[in-house]
Motif scaffolding. Sequence first.
Motif, short mmCIF file in Angstrom:
data_model
loop_
_atom_site.label_atom_id
_atom_site.label_comp_id
_atom_site.label_asym_id
_atom_site.label_seq_id
_atom_site.Cartn_x
_atom_site.Cartn_y
_atom_site.Cartn_z
N PHE A 97 0.82 -1.23 0.00
CA PHE A 97 0.00 0.00 0.00
C PHE A 97 0.85 1.27 0.00
O PHE A 97 0.44 2.31 0.52
N THR A 98 2.06 1.16 -0.58
CA THR A 98 2.92 2.34 -0.76
C THR A 98 3.47 2.32 -2.17
O THR A 98 3.48 1.28 -2.83
N PHE A 99 3.96 3.50 -2.63
CA PHE A 99 4.78 3.50 -3.84
C PHE A 99 5.98 4.41 -3.61
O PHE A 99 5.91 5.39 -2.85
N ASP A 100 7.09 4.07 -4.24
CA ASP A 100 8.34 4.78 -4.07
C ASP A 100 8.25 6.13 -4.79
O ASP A 100 8.26 6.19 -6.03
N LEU A 125 0.67 -7.42 -4.88
CA LEU A 125 0.42 -7.17 -3.46
C LEU A 125 0.70 -8.47 -2.70
O LEU A 125 0.14 -9.51 -3.04
N ASP A 126 1.56 -8.39 -1.71
CA ASP A 126 1.88 -9.56 -0.89
C ASP A 126 1.15 -9.45 0.44
O ASP A 126 0.88 -8.35 0.93
N PRO A 127 0.85 -10.60 1.08
CA PRO A 127 0.10 -10.52 2.35
C PRO A 127 0.95 -10.05 3.53
O PRO A 127 0.41 -9.51 4.49
N GLY A 128 2.27 -10.23 3.46
CA GLY A 128 3.11 -9.88 4.61
C GLY A 128 3.15 -8.38 4.85
O GLY A 128 3.51 -7.59 3.98
N ILE A 129 2.77 -7.96 6.06
CA ILE A 129 2.71 -6.54 6.44
C ILE A 129 3.88 -6.23 7.37
O ILE A 129 4.02 -6.85 8.43
N SER A 130 4.72 -5.26 6.97
CA SER A 130 5.91 -4.93 7.76
C SER A 130 5.54 -4.61 9.21
O SER A 130 4.62 -3.81 9.47
N SER A 131 6.29 -5.19 10.12
CA SER A 131 6.01 -5.00 11.55
C SER A 131 7.06 -4.14 12.25
O SER A 131 7.04 -4.00 13.47
N VAL A 132 7.99 -3.54 11.48
CA VAL A 132 9.12 -2.86 12.11
C VAL A 132 9.20 -1.37 11.75
O VAL A 132 10.22 -0.73 12.00
N GLN A 133 8.13 -0.81 11.20
CA GLN A 133 8.13 0.62 10.91
C GLN A 133 7.92 1.40 12.21
O GLN A 133 7.30 0.90 13.15
N PRO A 134 8.43 2.63 12.30
CA PRO A 134 8.23 3.43 13.52
C PRO A 134 6.75 3.57 13.86
O PRO A 134 5.90 3.67 12.96
N ASP A 135 6.45 3.53 15.13
CA ASP A 135 5.06 3.65 15.58
C ASP A 135 4.38 4.87 14.97
O ASP A 135 4.94 5.98 14.97
N GLY A 136 3.19 4.64 14.44
CA GLY A 136 2.41 5.74 13.88
C GLY A 136 2.77 6.11 12.46
O GLY A 136 2.14 7.01 11.88
N SER A 137 3.76 5.43 11.85
CA SER A 137 4.20 5.81 10.50
C SER A 137 3.64 4.91 9.40
O SER A 137 3.70 5.26 8.22
N TYR A 138 3.10 3.75 9.80
CA TYR A 138 2.65 2.79 8.77
C TYR A 138 1.26 2.29 9.15
O TYR A 138 1.09 1.39 9.97
#
Length: 622
Positions: A97-100, A125-138
């Motif tokens: 759900f992002t683009f560069d 679109l892949d099912p894996g959702i990043s879990s390591v982005q700074p809180d509130g940023s993703y």
Amino acid sequence: MDVILQPAPALTWRTIGGILDFYVFLGPDPASVIEQYVEVIGYPAMPIYWALGYHLCRWGYHTSNSTWEVVKSLRNYRIPQDVQWNDIDYMDQFLDFTFDSTKFGTLPDLVKDLHAHDQRYVMILDPGISSVQPDGSYWPYDEGLRRDVFIKDAEGKTLIGKVWPGLTAYPDFSDDVTHEWWHENLQRFHEKVPFDGLWIDMNEPSNFLDGSTNGCPSSSLENPPYTPGILGGLLRAKTVCATAQQKQSIHYNMHSLYGLMEAKASASALKRIVAKRPFVISRSTFPSQGMYSGHWLGDNRSQWKDMYTSIAGILTFNLLGIPLVGADICGFSEEPQEELCVRWTQLGAFYPFTRNHNAIDMKPQDPTAFSPLARTAMKQALLLRYSLYPVLYTLFHHAHVHGHTVARPIMFEFPKDVKTYGIDKQFLWGKSLLVTPVLDPGVDYVDGYFPEGLWYDYYTGDSLHSKGEDLRLHAPLDKINLHLREGSITPTQAPNLTLWVSSGQPLHLVSALSDDGSASGDLFWDDGESIDTYENNLYSYIIFNVTQNVMTSQVLHSNVEATYITVETAAFYGVKQKPSRVLLNSQDAAFTYRANQLTVGELSLLNKGVYHIIKHKYSQCC
């Protein structure tokens, strides 16, 4: 579970659990077995019209502008293309759900340009959702945690695996709450990049780790008394733990359903966002997948063997109620020879789902990347597909309503001919269009089997009477052999650069007459994109018939608001003598005749629910 085919013939089943419900489909013929099976698992969805056009993708476009340049290049050479795709390159750090914005900053403009040219955009679109982005940023992860949508480990904590963006959580698509969260993520992204369809990948679910960052607990679920012959020899190999917890059950019971449930969530979300038939292509599948998505056969290689084996893959998925299926044309990994890519494009033009896709760091393999001779041959193959769109669309209608196959093994139509049982180098579209591709390098011929009967060369109308035999066919580099079965009427259209334009062209009917001069065919037609047109009676259905030198077209169902179509010309293969007159609705019509082929032009017949009659009259002769 293992299911092993024995030479007897017999099947050996080894299963380590579960309830076995057996359904026996009695046929009596192969096609009937598939119809009965699909009636149980659910009929495949009617695809949106542009799904049946030419799709182009690669991993490694690197920028939106380089993607755009390929689209423009195809337009410049007037090569048909309906859909442009992007692989994971478009994402910001591979985050869903992002683009560069640096490399793909012009992506919204590219999509706008595609739409202005009646073309469409599909993204991975892949099912894996990043879990390591700074809180509130993703938002996808933060909101997912808040709504409790992720699969949990045996201790009830969010299970963390690893995929392209790094450490990831996995949405639990067995929970309706997850479906709503998935829809909102897609809606938010659609407001930035108005995509038209989705390519859902890595949804076995795939994991670069075995189980999770913390491994998996030792239990009889993780280490059963018998392990089926699977990758890595462990249930958790390159996926999540069998003991992982989902809303409906433990992952052990849900694993094979993951891709199906994601497809269901994605199709539902797309319906709400674009208010048209959803287009979804999924890597992982399960029975009833065809109700929600199509499928591609995964990462193949640019080798002749892979092109050959793709035919069996296409036919198999048609048997499984997933007719919208294709293989990566020209191969995904490795670099294809020009000749291979030409032959594969010719074959791929007859995949129900037609997409050219290749891997990162490989040379481009779209039609514009090759010599003028090769490029022209590929263009001809794609234009041929576009001209046959009325046939293909009607076949998908019969798949949707009756559970028929689109691409079909020859033995389905000739079940009493045992010589057809092992044929995997040829196939049919529907009942009557026989495809005989070249699958070997360095040849200008191909050997094909023709079941007993009368067959016509699609291009020339030349006939051949087969006793049920193998025949050698001329096959220069710019030709794929096509033959029409006697007794068929094939509706075609003048092709154009997109199906939106092609589908507005008048019909040309090709009648392949039986020895007794008879033939029949049909056409399903609607607006190509509205949901449930058949169920809501927003369609036209026409049958064509030839008997005793008279052709009739009968509109069995008509919805003029939803459909507009005319018949402009008609060709008749197998007319044994030149007629003295041809009458159209009792009026003389212009015609040409040569070598058993009669062509009648300038018909301009509208679909108005009436008979349109073409009659041949022969002069009385001595």
